[in-house]
Design a protein around this motif. Sequence first.
Motif, PDB file in Angstrom:
ATOM      1  N   ASP A 279      -0.532 -21.618  18.471  1.00 55.80           N
ATOM      2  CA  ASP A 279      -1.323 -22.669  19.127  1.00 55.80           C
ATOM      3  C   ASP A 279      -0.619 -24.026  19.007  1.00 55.80           C
ATOM      4  O   ASP A 279      -0.634 -24.820  19.942  1.00 55.80           O
ATOM      5  N   ILE A 280      -0.019 -24.273  17.846  1.00 51.34           N
ATOM      6  CA  ILE A 280       0.701 -25.548  17.665  1.00 51.34           C
ATOM      7  C   ILE A 280       1.920 -25.587  18.603  1.00 51.34           C
ATOM      8  O   ILE A 280       2.197 -26.612  19.233  1.00 51.34           O
ATOM      9  N   ALA A 281       2.596 -24.462  18.714  1.00 49.23           N
ATOM     10  CA  ALA A 281       3.745 -24.403  19.638  1.00 49.23           C
ATOM     11  C   ALA A 281       3.278 -24.681  21.066  1.00 49.23           C
ATOM     12  O   ALA A 281       3.914 -25.440  21.806  1.00 49.23           O
ATOM     13  N   ALA A 282       2.142 -24.088  21.444  1.00 45.81           N
ATOM     14  CA  ALA A 282       1.652 -24.234  22.829  1.00 45.81           C
ATOM     15  C   ALA A 282       1.265 -25.673  23.136  1.00 45.81           C
ATOM     16  O   ALA A 282       1.583 -26.192  24.210  1.00 45.81           O
ATOM     17  N   THR A 283       0.593 -26.328  22.188  1.00 50.35           N
ATOM     18  CA  THR A 283       0.167 -27.703  22.467  1.00 50.35           C
ATOM     19  C   THR A 283       1.369 -28.651  22.475  1.00 50.35           C
ATOM     20  O   THR A 283       1.442 -29.579  23.289  1.00 50.35           O
TER      21      THR A 283
END
Length: 413
Positions: A281-285
């Motif tokens: 999720d951190i990578a995606a944001t």
Amino acid sequence: MIMFPSKVKALRGLLQFRNTLGCSYSLRKARLSRLVLGIETSCDDTGAAVVDESGQILGESLHSQTEVHLRTGGVIPPVAQQLHRENIKRVVQEALDMSNVHPSQLSAVATTVKPGLSLSLGIGVEFSQRFVRQHNKPFIPIHHMEAHALTVRMLHPVAFPFLVLLVSGGHSLLALARGVDDFLLLGQSLDVAPGDALDKVARRLSLKNHPLCSKLSGGQAIELLAKDGDRTRFPLTTPMGKTKDCSFSFSGIRNQVTMMIQKEEAEEGVEEGTLLSCVNDIAATTQHTVAAHLAKRTHRAILFCKANNLLPSSNPTLVVSGGVASNQYIRKVLNIIAEKEGVSMLCPPAKFCTDNGVMIAWNGVERLREGKGILPPSVDVPYEPKAPLGVDMSEEVRAACIKLPRVKIEVPR
Ligand code: KG4
Ligand code: ZN
């Protein structure tokens, strides 16, 4: 061109003679056009290639230092210099051997002389100057960003002027390419480049310990993990929302993500260096925010060019290149803007987006064709770690204060 039968016969005879020597068709074609050897050592890739005037790559070789620098957590200039020193002779020889070209058959040698890491640039420039003197060949000094911008013309018939977004580990800029050596700089990063921010986020997330990411650059790792992430779980603010120009800033994104990681580590009760459960999720944001920032500045650049009639009315083109341009999500987001504005978007294949010798050789071809910046072998050429691209128009862009229309950025999975 009209060819007389006797000439056709003579040419056919010559080609048959070459065939008997075992030359392939491509080799024959290449021999009839001028050949440029390109050499690249501006950062952490030692690249060399031989390209002909039609853009045919006769031979190429690339030694990437990514794995070494991944282990040390970033490019250490003296290490990069030593690796260039150890590899440059072999890489150039491989490109020549693969091309079946002897140095005497070259029309010129083109080498990156700016911008880049001085220790790295120095190895390429020193090697090239010795090489051109030994073989008495013209030397064409190359601006690394000009080469990134022009690579697309080796693959597609893109006419000047076109808009170009260059995004890599060292650079972030928007420019209007009006000619081989004629650029208007519309905006650039005020701090770090997007690739650098992605690399640092990847490092802070310890992605080299992730089983799928150990051999990937930070940007590649973020792209891979983001595919399975939810970008809406940890929303980030897109930088410079109030500054109506085409400049970029990525250090704020990095700081926001670092704080987010610290908070999550505290919540999960783990130390720095441990892979978080929410890493996707951190990578995606992170990836989405970088993409949205690039898209907004590019949108303003398109509107500025349109308002000032800087782009052709028929088939205006946006070229996106540099290492970060190989990111498919970022490409899709940029394409939403390009489509909305009726601009065709072109990206070289990933292999040509990252640093390589081919793009330098092609830039040499472009300059050779126009007779621009070709020096005799005896001229001493200094390397320049810092070198802006083109005429700086960022003040004019800021003064235009262009407000962007709202665009929904939604990339289907
Ligand atoms: O153009 P390049 O090979 O070297 C220079 O920086 O000049 O670009 C390398 C940068 C690195 O920061 C790397 O993380 C980033 O490009 N990169 C990517 C991707 N592949 C490489 N960033 C995002 N997504 C990718 N797929
Ligand atoms: Zn580059």
